[in-house]
Design an enzyme around this catalytic site. Sequence first.
Site, PDB file in Angstrom:
ATOM      1  N   LYS A 242      46.556   5.597   2.601  1.00  0.00           N
ATOM      2  CA  LYS A 242      47.362   5.909   1.427  1.00  0.00           C
ATOM      3  C   LYS A 242      48.452   4.870   1.162  1.00  0.00           C
ATOM      4  CE  LYS A 242      46.831  10.944   1.584  1.00  0.00           C
ATOM      5  NZ  LYS A 242      47.571  12.239   1.618  1.00  0.00           N
TER       6      LYS A 242
ATOM      7  N   GLY B 105      50.331   4.664  15.961  1.00  0.00           N
ATOM      8  CA  GLY B 105      49.323   5.329  15.145  1.00  0.00           C
ATOM      9  C   GLY B 105      47.909   4.836  15.394  1.00  0.00           C
TER      10      GLY B 105
ATOM     11  N   GLY C 137      55.468   7.184  13.043  1.00  0.00           N
ATOM     12  CA  GLY C 137      56.355   7.502  11.932  1.00  0.00           C
ATOM     13  C   GLY C 137      57.724   6.887  12.067  1.00  0.00           C
TER      14      GLY C 137
ATOM     15  N   ARG D  47      51.954   7.691  26.828  1.00  0.00           N
ATOM     16  CA  ARG D  47      53.342   8.061  26.575  1.00  0.00           C
ATOM     17  C   ARG D  47      54.065   8.491  27.848  1.00  0.00           C
ATOM     18  NH1 ARG D  47      52.961  11.195  20.701  1.00  0.00           N
ATOM     19  NH2 ARG D  47      52.753   9.280  19.465  1.00  0.00           N
TER      20      ARG D  47
END
Length: 381
Positions: A188, A339, A362, A34
């Site tokens: 999920k 992610g 996200g 990053r």
Amino acid sequence: MRTLDDLELDGARVVVRVDFNVPLDGLRITDDTRIRAALPTIAALRERGAAQIVLLAHLGRPKAREPEFSLAPVAARLGELLGLDVPLASEPERDELGDGPVVMVENVRYFPGETKDDADLAARYAALGDVYVDDAFGAAHRAHASNHGVAKLLPSAAGLLLQREVETLTGILANPGRPLVAIVGGSKVTDKIGVLEAFLDRADTVLVGGAMCFPFFAAQGIGVGSSLCEEEGIEPARQVLVKAREGQLRLPVDLTLGRSFAADTETQHVDGTETPDGWMGLDVGPRTAAEYAAIIEAAGSVFWNGPMGAFELEPFEPGTRAVAEAMARTSATTVVGGGDSAAALKQFGLDDQVTHLSTGGGASLELIEGKRLPGVEVLSS
């Protein structure tokens, strides 16, 4: 969305929001991706005559000024990459910054009001410069003082990284090369239902992997054994099965099972999707991996978010590795939504073999879902 070309930068002090939320082992940065991602924007600002670059960033979720969340290691690493000293100011105050070409303010989450988009704190940030640039795509789905409030107070625009993220992710939806393949994994269904629905409207094929396949199996009356199967995900999975066109949604056809979530657990392969009692599905099987890889290699565009299994455990690595290697081989435009998928690519040494590797997990998912990103919208208003 405004870009650097819309700002007057020569001689300006530029406040820049960056995403330096890097992983640390004590004071040691374990992955500086990053930090490196911000270098092109910093270089562009210096080339365009910026008098000073004032960097704002967060690290973790401190509740107070906990020293383990200080940006000191980040400032030191950035200085090494730039070949100059990067001072770290303890407060967002002009007289604390000094006169260096690149300076950094301490963790913005040290300051009360940051996550509440406090107007007074935003004004303190704005007083540090003449113009504002947001290059922190990973925080764009939040309206905080350092990426939303301050942008309303200064001439503002997107940095090169944020611009590329938005253009690439919206482009793969608006005008993708065909066939468009979406790979959606993870644990999920409820976390990814918006992404699944977005791609059912646009993609030619949607490949499902990871533990999120088990609510789909449960919805069809297939036994899942001890697998991680989100109860709340069964009905959404059933609705996705109803909505998908024939042949559009692909689920695993075989599985690699383990007795427990451990690298040294007993394992077995089942040529089918019924998981016996006492076993848990921890990876897609070799037949699924080969089928998914072939679809990826024949694609025109591919979006990937979420692993095919517990790739961090050696026995359950092959499915995710097969997808990662297919992403590296294909001639398609390949976009990875950050992610765990990004972590997998890095683990396999393939993180430089895709077209675009998003820095915002996200934020990238919310953009794909069509949700508003406050940090982006404010640069267009």
